[in-house]
Design an enzyme around this catalytic site. Structure first.
Site, PDB file in Angstrom:
ATOM      1  CB  ALA A  73     -87.298 -39.423 113.823  1.00  0.00           C
ATOM      2  CG  ASN A 153     -89.995 -49.031 112.898  1.00  0.00           C
ATOM      3  OD1 ASN A 153     -89.512 -48.267 111.830  1.00  0.00           O
ATOM      4  ND2 ASN A 153     -90.928 -48.948 113.749  1.00  0.00           N
ATOM      5  CB  SER A 201     -84.925 -40.044 116.437  1.00  0.00           C
ATOM      6  OG  SER A 201     -85.356 -40.263 118.571  1.00  0.00           O
ATOM      7  N   GLY A 202     -82.589 -38.521 118.396  1.00  0.00           N
ATOM      8  CA  GLY A 202     -80.747 -38.060 119.613  1.00  0.00           C
ATOM      9  C   GLY A 202     -81.254 -39.756 120.114  1.00  0.00           C
ATOM     10  CB  CYS A 327     -94.000 -54.271 116.256  1.00  0.00           C
ATOM     11  SG  CYS A 327     -92.548 -55.459 116.719  1.00  0.00           S
TER      12      CYS A 327
HETATM   13  C1  LIG Z   1     -88.038 -43.946 117.235  1.00  0.00           C
HETATM   14  C2  LIG Z   1     -88.517 -43.934 115.543  1.00  0.00           C
HETATM   15  C3  LIG Z   1     -89.029 -42.593 115.290  1.00  0.00           C
HETATM   16  C4  LIG Z   1     -89.457 -41.609 116.138  1.00  0.00           C
HETATM   17  O1  LIG Z   1     -88.619 -40.938 117.091  1.00  0.00           O
HETATM   18  P1  LIG Z   1     -88.608 -39.611 118.065  1.00  0.00           P
HETATM   19  O2  LIG Z   1     -87.886 -39.225 118.045  1.00  0.00           O
HETATM   20  O3  LIG Z   1     -89.307 -40.805 119.101  1.00  0.00           O
HETATM   21  O4  LIG Z   1     -89.925 -39.329 117.893  1.00  0.00           O
HETATM   22  C5  LIG Z   1     -89.222 -42.543 113.730  1.00  0.00           C
HETATM   23  N1  LIG Z   1     -88.988 -43.314 113.360  1.00  0.00           N
HETATM   24  C6  LIG Z   1     -88.387 -44.376 113.066  1.00  0.00           C
HETATM   25  C7  LIG Z   1     -88.036 -45.259 112.155  1.00  0.00           C
HETATM   26  C8  LIG Z   1     -88.249 -44.825 114.156  1.00  0.00           C
HETATM   27  O5  LIG Z   1     -87.223 -45.760 114.944  1.00  0.00           O
END
Ligand SMILES: *Cc1c(COP(=O)(O)O)cnc(C)c1O
Length: 384
Positions: A73, A153, A201-202, A327
């Protein structure tokens, strides 16, 4: 029950065994480069990408050709924010986002600001939600892109994407959401929400780490500048050999998440209600961060006013959770998300985030609640 109990499902989720099974052939016999068009090794690897594209698109009401594979992501968010401003910023020089976005969105936006683009970072209300009237005022004919995350998150709140999409579209702006915490957990529909871009994000939905995707609505209006220069992979937007094993894993994870979404949401909600009830019955003065209803129920973020966060963490060594002092992923300080909803620095530092997921059991939730209640009592209780 094994300890420490894993309750950090917002940081990452464990790999589902069904996902691993799907991945294995692409780590062993089916090792071809999907870009090799002259033989069957290439074809079978490329076929894996096609299947995964369908699987990811299916969860979003999108078309397979609108899915671009990335490393995660973070990369997808960077692609959209920088890529949109690069192409559309000459006509529409402004970007609108929110204070509680993930670091990668905020940092990409600040990068654009340093290049000379206008940046509006909107505040949120104490419940963690965006004020739609403020958004309406901030979005103008000069706005190229509105980027608002789906599920937060840190505090789990769900932003009203349909309303936000309407506001963005009324001014002709493009609309992006970082759906890393939402995909496979809450229903997402790129048409109903009028989304142009969406990042996933996987490893946030029981798939592998190191893979993600960007949904990019088909058409000229969503033209992006390429993120990497090189080969023609991923429609020329993201050059470099794709990772068939990771992509196949993410596809399988997407399909499972899509199929089991409603049932899993119900189960996770029950775990959350059970946990909150135990905590509220046995402690006084806890503060739950973020709207209690408009949230992904697998996320609970709680402040324990007057209790030192580091001491609290030291007293719950059997729980793998995340603390409000860490966090923000910066080295020191406290969560900027908790600050944005009006928590003091001390309250933020006394906060914990617990994430319940697919593999969390009732027993683990009871254990976590009891560990926390005992720790709070040992530390003299909540002060204010
Ligand atoms: C985990 C996360 C990301 C980053 O994702 P990655 O695949 O680890 O780079 C971005 N945005 C949010 C809201 C996330 O929870």
């Amino acid at each position: 029950m094994k300890t420490p109990v894993y309750l950090d499902n917002q940081a990452t989720t464990p790999l589902d065994e069904r996902v691993l099974e799907t991945m294995m052939p692409y780590l062993t016999s089916k090792f071809g480069n999907p870009h090799s068009s002259t033989h069957s090794f290439g074809w079978e690897a490329d076929a894996a990408l096609d299947i995964a594209r369908e699987q990811v698109a299916g969860v979003l009401n999108a078309k397979a050709e609108e899915i671009i594979f990335t490393s995660g992501a973070t990369e997808a968010n960077n692609m959209v924010i920088k890529g949109v401003m690069d192409i559309w910023g000459k006509k529409r020089p402004n970007l609108v986002t929110v204070a509680t976005e993930h670091k990668c969105v905020l940092e990409a936006a600040l990068y654009c600001e340093r290049l000379g683009f206008g940046l509006t970072i909107l505040p949120v209300a104490p419940d963690g939600l965006l004020d739609l009237a403020e958004l309406e005022e901030a979005v103008t004919e000069e706005t190229a892109l509105v980027s608002v995350m789906a599920v937060n998150n840190e505090i789990g709140v769900i932003q009203p994407l349909e309303d936000i999409g309407q506001i963005a579209k009324a001014k002709g702006a493009l609309f992006h959401t970082d759906a890393a915490q939402a995909f496979g957990k809450i229903p997402l529909d790129v048409d109903a929400m009028q989304l142009d871009f969406l990042s996933i994000s996987g490893h946030k939905f029981y798939g592998p780490k190191g893979v993600g995707a960007l949904y990019k609505r088909a058409g000229r209006k969503t033209t992006l500048s390429p993120h990497t220069s090189g080969g023609s992979q991923e429609n020329g937007l993201r050059a470099g050999t794709q990772a068939p094993a990771l992509v196949a894993g993410m596809g399988a994870a997407a399909e499972i998440a899509g199929n089991e979404m409603a049932q899993e949401a119900g189960r996770v909600s029950a775990l959350m209600n059970r946990f909150v009830k135990m905590l509220e019955e046995n402690t006084q003065g806890i503060l739950i961060n973020g709207d209690i209803e408009k949230r992904w129920m697998g996320n609970i973020n709680v402040s324990f006013p007057g209790i030192d966060g580091d001491l609290l963490m030291a007293n719950i060594r059997n729980l793998a959770v995340s603390s409000g002092s860490a966090c923000a992923s910066s080295t020191v300080g406290h969560s900027y998300v908790l600050e944005a909803i009006g928590r003091t620095a001390d309250e933020a530092k006394s906060s914990l985030r617990l994430g319940f997921g697919r593999f969390t059991t009732d027993e683990e939730v009871d254990f976590a609640a009891n560990e926390l209640i005992t720790a709070v009592k040992n530390l003299g209780g909540i002060k204010s």
